[in-house]
Enzyme design. Structure first.
Site, PDB file in Angstrom:
ATOM      1  N   ASP A 115       2.547   3.616  -3.415  1.00 41.44           N
ATOM      2  CA  ASP A 115       3.595   4.488  -3.967  1.00 41.44           C
ATOM      3  C   ASP A 115       3.467   4.710  -5.466  1.00 41.44           C
ATOM      4  O   ASP A 115       4.392   5.225  -6.100  1.00 41.44           O
ATOM      5  CB  ASP A 115       4.977   3.889  -3.648  1.00 41.44           C
ATOM      6  CG  ASP A 115       5.362   4.146  -2.201  1.00 41.44           C
ATOM      7  OD1 ASP A 115       5.078   5.238  -1.696  1.00 41.44           O
ATOM      8  OD2 ASP A 115       5.947   3.244  -1.578  1.00 41.44           O
ATOM      9  N   ASP A 177       4.177  10.220   3.865  1.00 42.43           N
ATOM     10  CA  ASP A 177       4.704  10.159   2.498  1.00 42.43           C
ATOM     11  C   ASP A 177       3.590  10.063   1.456  1.00 42.43           C
ATOM     12  O   ASP A 177       3.722  10.504   0.317  1.00 42.43           O
ATOM     13  CB  ASP A 177       5.615   8.932   2.302  1.00 42.43           C
ATOM     14  CG  ASP A 177       6.452   8.564   3.506  1.00 42.43           C
ATOM     15  OD1 ASP A 177       6.008   8.826   4.637  1.00 42.43           O
ATOM     16  OD2 ASP A 177       7.528   8.001   3.331  1.00 42.43           O
TER      17      ASP A 177
END
Ligand code: GLY
Length: 401
Positions: A115, A177
């Site tokens: 991330d 994602d």
């Protein structure tokens, strides 16, 4: 007719006819102004509630949920402050953003998360674009190499989650994602002329295009790969309703991710893919009239299923970029969809009243429904992509004058 009555009759006719276009445009602009004014008030209120070394993530059970810098959401708060500063030029926001960036900076060497793009590009990437400070650019550079260290050439993707107690059912999980984290690699690859970074991002995007999508362009959440052969191990979900369902925010991540890949590469296959995802979203019979998706397009309790403001915000921002790359007809469809989403988000149902909602701007998102976590709460990334989309709309309006 006396003079007063005559005036009451003529003035509204004048307003409705001659000034119609301007009134409409001013209304658009002034509603963007008022959202940023609200953001300004909210984030100052939030700053007072926030411990110095923490990052706001949500407001749940009447409590501000704030994380440490290693949380995947940590970059969105400085990102929101920077976007609001960019619009309002209120230096208090820049000062708060700078404080937050200082706490975040050590994450540039974090190799344990995929991330890092969310964390370091939404924060330092924007800080560099807005201030031109080279120190921020170097933080992005280091972060990009940390992220790239998670690439496996047999699989051809960046690994999402490392093996752990909660994550023990996938050999090599890659989630949709993760398309969003490629933006930092593409940007750094270009900025620092290192094709290694670009090639990693392209490989990841190509594999994702090949394996994450169904024929109707809806996407799986998690695709796991065999670490020895690189073949697909299984296709499942983590945050969606079911393995075969279309988790709403995931569709937004895909739309945004492939649009962004087209921006950097101008490779038609990414544009075609983004348009396919756009059609899936816009033609979906389960898309509500106000264009704020249910948390999963296939949730069993549609039409009473919870809405996800964050999915709408991500999609709106993606549509406002995708529209620049397509025919006039598609551009109009995407712009109308984004405007509808943004006007719903700017209305009283979704936009928080001043000094409520623990200082978050938007209400009613869904973080992780199957885990019973962050359901119908504010989420900092909903705010971030909402503000980003509004900035794009404002820039478009400025261009059209
Ligand atoms: N895993 C990031 C998200 O909830 O969208």
């Amino acid at each position: 007719m006396n003079k007063l009555r005559l005036a009451c009759f003529i003035v509204p006719i004048f307003m409705l006819c001659g000034c119609h276009k301007n009134v409409k445009d001013i209304q658009n602009s002034s509603s963007i102004d008022s959202v940023f004014e609200r953001a300004n008030t909210q984030y100052k209120y939030l700053a007072d509630l926030l411990p110095n070394d923490r990052f706001p993530r949500s407001f749940e059970g009447n409590k501000l949920i704030a994380s440490k810098s290693n949380d995947w959401c940590s970059g969105f708060y400085p990102g929101c402050l920077l976007y609001t500063f960019e619009y309002t030029k209120d230096s208090v926001l820049l000062i708060d953003a700078e404080k937050s960036l200082k706490v975040l900076e050590p994450e540039k060497t974090n190799k344990a998360t995929h991330d890092l793009g969310f964390m370091m590009f939404c924060s330092f990437g924007n800080a560099y674009k807005i201030t031109g400070n080279e120190a921020y650019k170097n933080v992005v550079k280091e972060s990009a190499y940390s992220l790239a260290s998670r690439f496996d050439s047999v699989v051809g993707c960046i690994r999402s989650w490392d093996f752990s107690g909660w994550n023990n059912k996938w050999q090599y999980p890659v989630i949709i994602d993760n398309m969003m984290n490629l933006e930092m690699l593409m940007w750094a690859g270009k900025e620092f002329a290192d094709s290694t970074l670009t090639k990693i991002a392209i490989s990841h995007a190509d594999k994702t295009m090949q394996n994450h999508f169904r024929d109707d362009y809806s996407s799986y959440h998690v695709v796991s790969y065999d670490t020895i052969t690189g073949a697909v191990e299984k296709k499942t979900t983590f945050q969606g309703y079911a393995d075969e369902s279309a988790w709403a925010r995931g569709q937004g991540w895909g739309l945004y991710g492939f649009t962004m890949m087209y921006r950097f590469t101008k490779d038609q296959k990414y544009l075609n893919h983004a348009k396919g995802i756009a059609n899936y979203i816009l033609n979906n019979p389960n898309m509500p009239k106000d264009m704020i998706p249910y948390w999963d397009f296939n949730a069993l309790d549609v039409p009473t299923a919870k809405r996800d403001a964050s999915a709408a915000a991500v999609m709106a921002s993606a549509f406002l970029e995708l529209k620049d790359y397509v025919s006039k007809e598609d551009a109009l469809r995407y712009t109308e969809a984004a405007k509808k989403m943004l006007s719903s988000l700017s209305g009283p149902e979704y936009l928080a009243e001043k000094e409520t909602n623990s200082g978050f701007l938007l209400k009613h998102s869904v973080g992780h429904f199957p885990k019973n976590s962050e359901i119908d709460t504010p989420l900092i990334y909903a705010d971030y992509y909402f503000l980003e989309a509004l900035l794009k709309l404002k820039k478009d309006e400025a261009k059209s004058y």
